[in-house]
Motif scaffolding. Structure first.
Motif, mmCIF file in Angstrom:
data_model
loop_
_atom_site.group_PDB
_atom_site.id
_atom_site.type_symbol
_atom_site.label_atom_id
_atom_site.label_comp_id
_atom_site.label_asym_id
_atom_site.label_seq_id
_atom_site.Cartn_x
_atom_site.Cartn_y
_atom_site.Cartn_z
ATOM 1 N N ASP A 199 0.847 -1.190 0.000
ATOM 2 C CA ASP A 199 0.000 0.000 0.000
ATOM 3 C C ASP A 199 0.885 1.243 0.000
ATOM 4 O O ASP A 199 2.101 1.164 -0.121
ATOM 5 N N GLY A 200 0.259 2.386 0.175
ATOM 6 C CA GLY A 200 0.999 3.634 0.310
ATOM 7 C C GLY A 200 1.728 4.019 -0.958
ATOM 8 O O GLY A 200 1.197 3.902 -2.068
ATOM 9 N N ASP A 201 2.981 4.476 -0.803
ATOM 10 C CA ASP A 201 3.768 4.920 -1.953
ATOM 11 C C ASP A 201 4.024 3.792 -2.941
ATOM 12 O O ASP A 201 4.257 4.038 -4.124
ATOM 13 N N ALA A 202 4.015 2.541 -2.445
ATOM 14 C CA ALA A 202 4.267 1.386 -3.314
ATOM 15 C C ALA A 202 2.973 0.656 -3.663
ATOM 16 O O ALA A 202 2.988 -0.540 -3.958
ATOM 17 N N ALA A 203 1.858 1.368 -3.639
ATOM 18 C CA ALA A 203 0.555 0.746 -3.880
ATOM 19 C C ALA A 203 0.544 -0.001 -5.210
ATOM 20 O O ALA A 203 1.000 0.512 -6.234
ATOM 21 N N ARG B 56 12.604 -14.194 -4.002
ATOM 22 C CA ARG B 56 11.596 -13.146 -3.860
ATOM 23 C C ARG B 56 11.350 -12.511 -5.222
ATOM 24 O O ARG B 56 12.292 -12.154 -5.931
ATOM 25 N N ARG B 57 10.087 -12.406 -5.591
ATOM 26 C CA ARG B 57 9.701 -11.765 -6.846
ATOM 27 C C ARG B 57 8.879 -10.516 -6.537
ATOM 28 O O ARG B 57 8.051 -10.523 -5.628
ATOM 29 N N THR B 58 9.113 -9.465 -7.302
ATOM 30 C CA THR B 58 8.277 -8.273 -7.202
ATOM 31 C C THR B 58 7.777 -7.920 -8.594
ATOM 32 O O THR B 58 8.523 -7.997 -9.574
ATOM 33 N N VAL B 59 6.510 -7.561 -8.657
ATOM 34 C CA VAL B 59 5.897 -7.154 -9.921
ATOM 35 C C VAL B 59 5.175 -5.837 -9.684
ATOM 36 O O VAL B 59 4.300 -5.742 -8.820
ATOM 37 N N SER B 60 5.554 -4.809 -10.431
ATOM 38 C CA SER B 60 4.937 -3.494 -10.277
ATOM 39 C C SER B 60 3.656 -3.426 -11.096
ATOM 40 O O SER B 60 3.412 -4.274 -11.964
ATOM 41 N N PRO B 61 2.814 -2.426 -10.845
ATOM 42 C CA PRO B 61 1.551 -2.322 -11.583
ATOM 43 C C PRO B 61 1.730 -2.260 -13.101
ATOM 44 O O PRO B 61 0.848 -2.687 -13.845
ATOM 45 N N ASP B 62 2.872 -1.744 -13.574
ATOM 46 C CA ASP B 62 3.088 -1.669 -15.021
ATOM 47 C C ASP B 62 3.668 -2.960 -15.593
ATOM 48 O O ASP B 62 3.992 -3.030 -16.784
ATOM 49 N N GLY B 63 3.824 -3.986 -14.740
ATOM 50 C CA GLY B 63 4.299 -5.284 -15.210
ATOM 51 C C GLY B 63 5.792 -5.502 -15.095
ATOM 52 O O GLY B 63 6.281 -6.603 -15.369
ATOM 53 N N ALA B 64 6.556 -4.483 -14.695
ATOM 54 C CA ALA B 64 8.003 -4.644 -14.536
ATOM 55 C C ALA B 64 8.283 -5.628 -13.405
ATOM 56 O O ALA B 64 7.710 -5.519 -12.315
ATOM 57 N N ALA B 65 9.176 -6.591 -13.665
ATOM 58 C CA ALA B 65 9.431 -7.659 -12.698
ATOM 59 C C ALA B 65 10.893 -7.667 -12.275
ATOM 60 O O ALA B 65 11.795 -7.380 -13.065
ATOM 61 N N ALA B 66 11.115 -7.987 -11.004
ATOM 62 C CA ALA B 66 12.464 -8.152 -10.460
ATOM 63 C C ALA B 66 12.451 -9.381 -9.567
ATOM 64 O O ALA B 66 11.406 -9.767 -9.037
ATOM 65 N N GLU B 67 13.627 -9.985 -9.396
ATOM 66 C CA GLU B 67 13.670 -11.232 -8.633
ATOM 67 C C GLU B 67 15.034 -11.413 -7.981
ATOM 68 O O GLU B 67 16.061 -11.018 -8.533
ATOM 69 N N GLU B 68 15.016 -11.976 -6.788
ATOM 70 C CA GLU B 68 16.227 -12.456 -6.124
ATOM 71 C C GLU B 68 16.115 -13.961 -6.000
ATOM 72 O O GLU B 68 15.080 -14.475 -5.563
ATOM 73 N N ARG B 69 17.173 -14.683 -6.371
ATOM 74 C CA ARG B 69 17.151 -16.140 -6.352
ATOM 75 C C ARG B 69 18.323 -16.675 -5.551
ATOM 76 O O ARG B 69 19.468 -16.251 -5.742
#
Length: 267
Positions: free
Chosen positions: A159-163, A181-194
């Motif tokens: 939520d908040g600034d990272a909503a 850990r995977r993160t996906v932003s609202p615009d679809g940009a993805a990042a991952e740590e493996r």
């Protein structure tokens, strides 16, 4: 009549399936919360050293020591070493390149102090050495992983600034070791740590990352490699209380809440 009974049984089975899955997920979340707390209690201290490297840049060496509750010391470098430490009462900065040393007392409220320490020492603490912060609306689902036949995915939307940002932790089940850990932003940009390599401790029945790869948009963009891992190491109190080396410029300061800049008035 018999056909009607069969139809009712079939409908009951169909409507019961989603409920059973939902019940399983609902029961799994408290188990994950309890398991993470148990795992955190096992890891009372640790000492790590290694390098962090981003694509196209030289690796940066670092060391970090942690002992519960809230004793922290991290060093970046050499060549220009910078050390930060918190001994439970004072915050220390030592910049060897500039030969500067500062001791801070804190007048911050507990929540603000915790935030300051988290922001300062977060870069020294690889994923897997810190417990994921669980939001109230977190959900859990079962999964598999190349390093774990049984795993769980902890899913959270921020939520908040990272909503809108979705964050998914992958944890080995039931030890809850960090695997990715995977993160996906609202615009679809993805990042991952493996996790690519682990350090395991049979006595503690847990594993921590030894090599972590970072990926963005399907491309490898960096890695963290630990060359030293000591779990539940003996770390005395005085190791977190720094003293100024001879010849350094020494200052004493206070951590206080920042105040908004005064707005100019007309007239």
């Amino acid at each position: 009549m018999r056909e009607r009974l069969l139809l009712l049984c079939a409908l009951t089975a169909l409507t019961g399936c989603p409920k059973k899955g939902g019940d399983d997920a609902a029961m799994l979340l408290p188990e994950v919360k309890a398991g993470l707390a148990t795992r955190e209690a096992k890891l009372k201290s640790y000492r790590i050293a290694g390098t962090v490297q981003d694509a196209g840049l030289e690796p940066v060496t670092f060391t970090f020591e942690y002992r519960a509750p809230q004793r922290l010391r991290g060093t970046l470098g050499p060549p220009a070493s910078r050390t930060f430490a918190w001994d439970g009462a004072h915050f220390f900065q030592q910049f060897d390149g500039e030969k500067r040393f500062a001791t801070f007392t804190s007048e911050l409220p507990p929540a603000k102090l915790a935030g300051f320490l988290s922001e300062t020492f977060h870069p020294f603490m690889p994923e897997g050495f810190r417990t994921p912060l669980l939001l109230s609306h977190a959900t859990v689902r079962r999964a598999t992983h190349p390093l774990a036949p049984q795993a769980v995915e902890l899913v959270q939307k921020l939520d908040g600034d990272a909503a809108g940002l979705e964050m998914v932790y992958v944890l080995r089940w039931p030890q809850l070791d960090f695997l990715g850990r995977r993160t996906v932003s609202p615009d679809g940009a993805a990042a991952e740590e493996r996790v690519e390599e682990e350090h395991c401790d049979a006595a503690l029945s847990l594993c921590v990352p030894k090599r972590l790869g970072r990926w963005q948009g399907g491309k490898r963009v960096g890695e963290t490699v630990l060359t030293r891992v000591e779990l539940n190491a003996a770390l005395p109190n005085d190791g977190f209380t720094l003293t100024a080396p001879e010849g350094y410029d020494v200052q004493t300061r206070t951590l206080v809440e920042s105040t908004p800049a005064t707005q100019p008035t007309d007239g």
